[in-house]
Design a protein around this motif. Structure first.
Motif, PDB file in Angstrom:
ATOM      1  N   UNK A  98     -49.235 -25.386  79.539  1.00  0.00           N
ATOM      2  CA  UNK A  98     -50.472 -25.702  78.823  1.00  0.00           C
ATOM      3  C   UNK A  98     -50.828 -24.567  77.862  1.00  0.00           C
ATOM      4  N   UNK A  99     -50.667 -23.331  78.325  1.00  0.00           N
ATOM      5  CA  UNK A  99     -51.019 -22.192  77.481  1.00  0.00           C
ATOM      6  C   UNK A  99     -50.126 -22.122  76.241  1.00  0.00           C
ATOM      7  N   UNK A 100     -48.826 -22.406  76.402  1.00  0.00           N
ATOM      8  CA  UNK A 100     -47.935 -22.367  75.245  1.00  0.00           C
ATOM      9  C   UNK A 100     -48.289 -23.480  74.263  1.00  0.00           C
ATOM     10  N   UNK A 101     -48.624 -24.647  74.794  1.00  0.00           N
ATOM     11  CA  UNK A 101     -48.991 -25.770  73.934  1.00  0.00           C
ATOM     12  C   UNK A 101     -50.209 -25.437  73.087  1.00  0.00           C
ATOM     13  N   UNK A 102     -51.183 -24.775  73.680  1.00  0.00           N
ATOM     14  CA  UNK A 102     -52.371 -24.369  72.930  1.00  0.00           C
ATOM     15  C   UNK A 102     -52.048 -23.226  71.980  1.00  0.00           C
ATOM     16  N   UNK A 103     -51.216 -22.286  72.426  1.00  0.00           N
ATOM     17  CA  UNK A 103     -50.877 -21.151  71.562  1.00  0.00           C
ATOM     18  C   UNK A 103     -50.196 -21.613  70.274  1.00  0.00           C
ATOM     19  N   UNK A 104     -49.178 -22.458  70.405  1.00  0.00           N
ATOM     20  CA  UNK A 104     -48.425 -22.843  69.207  1.00  0.00           C
ATOM     21  C   UNK A 104     -49.273 -23.722  68.292  1.00  0.00           C
ATOM     22  N   UNK A 105     -50.160 -24.522  68.867  1.00  0.00           N
ATOM     23  CA  UNK A 105     -51.040 -25.346  68.031  1.00  0.00           C
ATOM     24  C   UNK A 105     -52.015 -24.491  67.245  1.00  0.00           C
ATOM     25  N   UNK A 106     -52.731 -23.611  67.930  1.00  0.00           N
ATOM     26  CA  UNK A 106     -53.729 -22.809  67.231  1.00  0.00           C
ATOM     27  C   UNK A 106     -53.091 -21.724  66.361  1.00  0.00           C
ATOM     28  N   UNK A 127     -63.146 -11.904  64.989  1.00  0.00           N
ATOM     29  CA  UNK A 127     -61.717 -11.838  64.645  1.00  0.00           C
ATOM     30  C   UNK A 127     -61.341 -10.438  64.172  1.00  0.00           C
ATOM     31  N   UNK A 128     -62.173  -9.865  63.322  1.00  0.00           N
ATOM     32  CA  UNK A 128     -61.901  -8.515  62.823  1.00  0.00           C
ATOM     33  C   UNK A 128     -61.954  -7.503  63.962  1.00  0.00           C
ATOM     34  N   UNK A 129     -62.926  -7.663  64.853  1.00  0.00           N
ATOM     35  CA  UNK A 129     -63.028  -6.755  66.002  1.00  0.00           C
ATOM     36  C   UNK A 129     -61.770  -6.830  66.856  1.00  0.00           C
ATOM     37  N   UNK A 130     -61.239  -8.041  67.021  1.00  0.00           N
ATOM     38  CA  UNK A 130     -60.001  -8.203  67.784  1.00  0.00           C
ATOM     39  C   UNK A 130     -58.841  -7.521  67.074  1.00  0.00           C
ATOM     40  N   UNK A 131     -58.743  -7.708  65.765  1.00  0.00           N
ATOM     41  CA  UNK A 131     -57.624  -7.145  65.015  1.00  0.00           C
ATOM     42  C   UNK A 131     -57.646  -5.622  65.005  1.00  0.00           C
ATOM     43  N   UNK A 132     -58.831  -5.051  65.017  1.00  0.00           N
ATOM     44  CA  UNK A 132     -58.952  -3.588  65.022  1.00  0.00           C
ATOM     45  C   UNK A 132     -58.333  -3.005  66.276  1.00  0.00           C
ATOM     46  N   UNK A 133     -58.455  -3.725  67.380  1.00  0.00           N
ATOM     47  CA  UNK A 133     -58.047  -3.175  68.674  1.00  0.00           C
ATOM     48  C   UNK A 133     -56.758  -3.772  69.226  1.00  0.00           C
ATOM     49  N   UNK A 134     -56.275  -4.884  68.640  1.00  0.00           N
ATOM     50  CA  UNK A 134     -55.174  -5.630  69.253  1.00  0.00           C
ATOM     51  C   UNK A 134     -53.821  -5.162  68.748  1.00  0.00           C
ATOM     52  N   UNK A 135     -52.851  -5.187  69.677  1.00  0.00           N
ATOM     53  CA  UNK A 135     -51.462  -4.894  69.314  1.00  0.00           C
ATOM     54  C   UNK A 135     -50.632  -6.176  69.256  1.00  0.00           C
ATOM     55  N   UNK A 136     -51.117  -7.240  69.897  1.00  0.00           N
ATOM     56  CA  UNK A 136     -50.378  -8.516  69.957  1.00  0.00           C
ATOM     57  C   UNK A 136     -50.913  -9.461  68.898  1.00  0.00           C
ATOM     58  N   UNK A 137     -50.121  -9.685  67.822  1.00  0.00           N
ATOM     59  CA  UNK A 137     -50.590 -10.519  66.725  1.00  0.00           C
ATOM     60  C   UNK A 137     -49.411 -11.198  66.026  1.00  0.00           C
ATOM     61  N   UNK A 138     -48.644 -12.018  66.764  1.00  0.00           N
ATOM     62  CA  UNK A 138     -47.470 -12.658  66.147  1.00  0.00           C
ATOM     63  C   UNK A 138     -47.849 -13.939  65.424  1.00  0.00           C
ATOM     64  N   UNK A 139     -46.946 -14.411  64.581  1.00  0.00           N
ATOM     65  CA  UNK A 139     -47.012 -15.786  64.080  1.00  0.00           C
ATOM     66  C   UNK A 139     -45.748 -16.470  64.551  1.00  0.00           C
ATOM     67  N   UNK A 140     -45.877 -17.462  65.430  1.00  0.00           N
ATOM     68  CA  UNK A 140     -44.712 -18.066  66.059  1.00  0.00           C
ATOM     69  C   UNK A 140     -43.792 -18.726  65.040  1.00  0.00           C
ATOM     70  N   UNK A 141     -44.358 -19.366  64.026  1.00  0.00           N
ATOM     71  CA  UNK A 141     -43.534 -20.128  63.094  1.00  0.00           C
ATOM     72  C   UNK A 141     -42.847 -19.256  62.054  1.00  0.00           C
ATOM     73  N   UNK A 142     -43.107 -17.942  62.040  1.00  0.00           N
ATOM     74  CA  UNK A 142     -42.393 -17.068  61.114  1.00  0.00           C
ATOM     75  C   UNK A 142     -40.894 -17.073  61.396  1.00  0.00           C
ATOM     76  N   UNK A 143     -40.503 -17.290  62.654  1.00  0.00           N
ATOM     77  CA  UNK A 143     -39.081 -17.218  62.988  1.00  0.00           C
ATOM     78  C   UNK A 143     -38.333 -18.485  62.611  1.00  0.00           C
ATOM     79  N   UNK A 144     -39.038 -19.480  62.076  1.00  0.00           N
ATOM     80  CA  UNK A 144     -38.380 -20.716  61.679  1.00  0.00           C
ATOM     81  C   UNK A 144     -38.108 -20.750  60.184  1.00  0.00           C
TER      82      UNK A 144
END
Length: 457
Positions: A231-239, A440-457
């Motif tokens: 379920x988590x992967x399904x939501x991750x790839x959608x959003x 969102x900006x507050x998250x980006x300032x502190x976050x190290x995990x910020x991939x885009x899944x579809x970049x690898x396609x």
């Protein structure tokens, strides 16, 4: 350079839009072209030449196809040569090692893999430029006279790396003449913020649960935790992907373009057929217009129809990645769509509740095949889904991820969008958007995990 990065939001975008809006109209496509090349070069400088060569070859192909409009032999030769280059380039960079691995496996060979990095966005921009030459050949559009305009179309940074797949005919008119309305710019900014929030606040957070599944080991998962992970992967790839598409569409509006919708709440579908009319719409449309219909579509009998569907869905799977799990993912949906076409669709239409359950289960199992590369691991994970091994390991993860999962499920439905669209109090809506942006900006300032899944396609 990621859309969801501080560098892009606070440096690239402000500088670009100041230059863009104050530039004379006749120079805006040139500015967009150069800025897009810079955007791409920031992450892939060595492959800028590949994009430029692609533009040049297809620019010349369009020119000669139109120049020799009455000579079908020349027209078809030029088209075929351009397709060979486009597909050949994609195959070389994306599928070389996949082909080598399979040759070695079948013939017990010892060919060494080649060290070829995958150019960002090559699957997307290859399909886009192919649509241009094919449409010129079909006489659906005139060949673009300006190399700069064609370059701006292909390289346009909002949709260069991960779509939506914008065919030339959808933007050709506005490449030559477009207006700028403050309301459209404001609307574009709102869409961008919604996409940013989808990506950063939901996809990034819920994606941590799926990553935990691999760290635990698929064989150790209880049945509830295996379903929770899926379920988590399904939501991750959608959003993740929908968030990127929304940001691209919003940026397009700010530039004066109207990019096509790419997602339409796919998880509320009542059949797999409906799901694929709502998920990655621009890719499904491309395959229908440029592969399925040219193969004959459904006009040459049932057997040919299913053969065409098999080809299209096998290629769809392979387009997503150079691995057998993607091919099987495509074939999996071919089987389900075939069953629906034969008899299942009529039954689903009579059973609304069961149809939704069936569709969600089909989608979840499809994402399992998609997300796990090794076939043996897919078998292990599938076994855990139906293992009847019910322990309390899922409670910890539900406690940690339950809120974001619930928010993700809610936002996967059109409920809040309908509420948002009905609001006459624009101050409230703007305050909500401001809150999403700041979080969102507050998250980006502190976050190290910020991939885009579809970049690898």
């Amino acid at each position: 350079m990621l859309f969801s990065s501080l560098l892009f939001i606070f440096q690239f975008l402000p500088i670009f839009f100041v230059l863009y809006y104050f530039a004379p109209v006749r120079f805006r496509n040139l500015l967009l072209f150069l800025a897009s090349l810079f955007f791409y070069a920031w992450g892939e400088p060595r492959f800028v030449i590949l994009i430029l060569v692609s533009i040049l070859i297809n620019y010349l192909a369009g020119y000669f196809i139109q120049r020799y409009d009455r000579n079908e032999k020349i027209r078809i030769t030029v088209l075929v040569l351009s397709i060979i280059y486009n597909v050949g380039s994609l195959t070389f960079f994306k599928y070389s090692n996949f082909i080598i691995e399979n040759i070695n496996y079948i013939f017990n060979g010892t060919i060494r893999p080649v060290n070829i990095p995958l150019p960002l966005g090559i699957s997307f921009y290859t399909f886009q430029i192919m649509s241009y030459t094919i449409d010129v050949y079909r006489r659906d559009t005139k060949a673009e006279k300006s190399f700069i305009n064609l370059g701006a179309y292909l390289c346009m940074f909002p949709q260069l790396i991960a779509g939506p797949i914008v065919v030339y005919t959808q933007v050709s008119e506005k490449l030559h003449k477009r207006s700028y309305d403050l309301k459209e710019i404001e609307k574009g900014l709102q869409i961008f913020i919604l996409g940013l929030g989808s990506k950063v606040l939901i996809a990034n957070n819920v994606g941590g649960l799926w990553n935990d599944m691999a760290q635990i080991g698929y064989a150790k998962l209880s049945m509830p935790l295996a379903w929770l992970g899926l379920l988590s992967y399904s939501l991750q790839i959608y959003f993740d992907f929908n968030g990127y598409s929304l940001m691209a569409i919003g940026l397009g509006k700010m530039l004066g373009f109207d990019f096509p919708q790419n997602f339409n709440f796919p998880y509320i579908s009542k059949s797999v057929s409906e799901y694929w009319k709502r998920w990655h719409i621009t890719l499904s449309t491309w395959f229908k217009d440029y592969l399925y219909i040219p193969l004959g579509g459904n006009r040459k009998g049932k057997l040919r129809t299913f053969l065409n569907m098999f080809i299209v869905w096998s290629v769809t799977g392979l387009w997503h990645g150079a691995s057998w799990n993607f091919v099987f993912w495509g074939i999996y949906f071919f089987v389900l769509l075939s069953l629906e076409k034969l008899f299942l669709k009529k039954w689903l239409e009579k059973n609304i509740i069961l149809s939704r359950i069936y569709t969600i289960l089909a989608i979840l199992l499809g994402w399992m095949i998609f997300a796990i590369t090794e076939l043996k691991d897919i078998g292990i994970y599938f076994g855990r889904l139906f293992s009847l091994n019910i322990t309390n390991d899922w409670v910890y993860y539900l406690r940690n991820y339950g809120i974001v999962l619930a928010i993700g499920i809610l936002l996967s439905t059109p409920f809040l969008k309908k509420w948002y669209d009905r609001q006459e109090n624009k101050v409230l809506c703007n305050l909500l958007l401001l809150l999403i942006f700041l979080l969102s900006i507050a998250y980006l300032v502190d976050a190290a995990y910020n991939p885009f899944l579809y970049f690898r396609f």
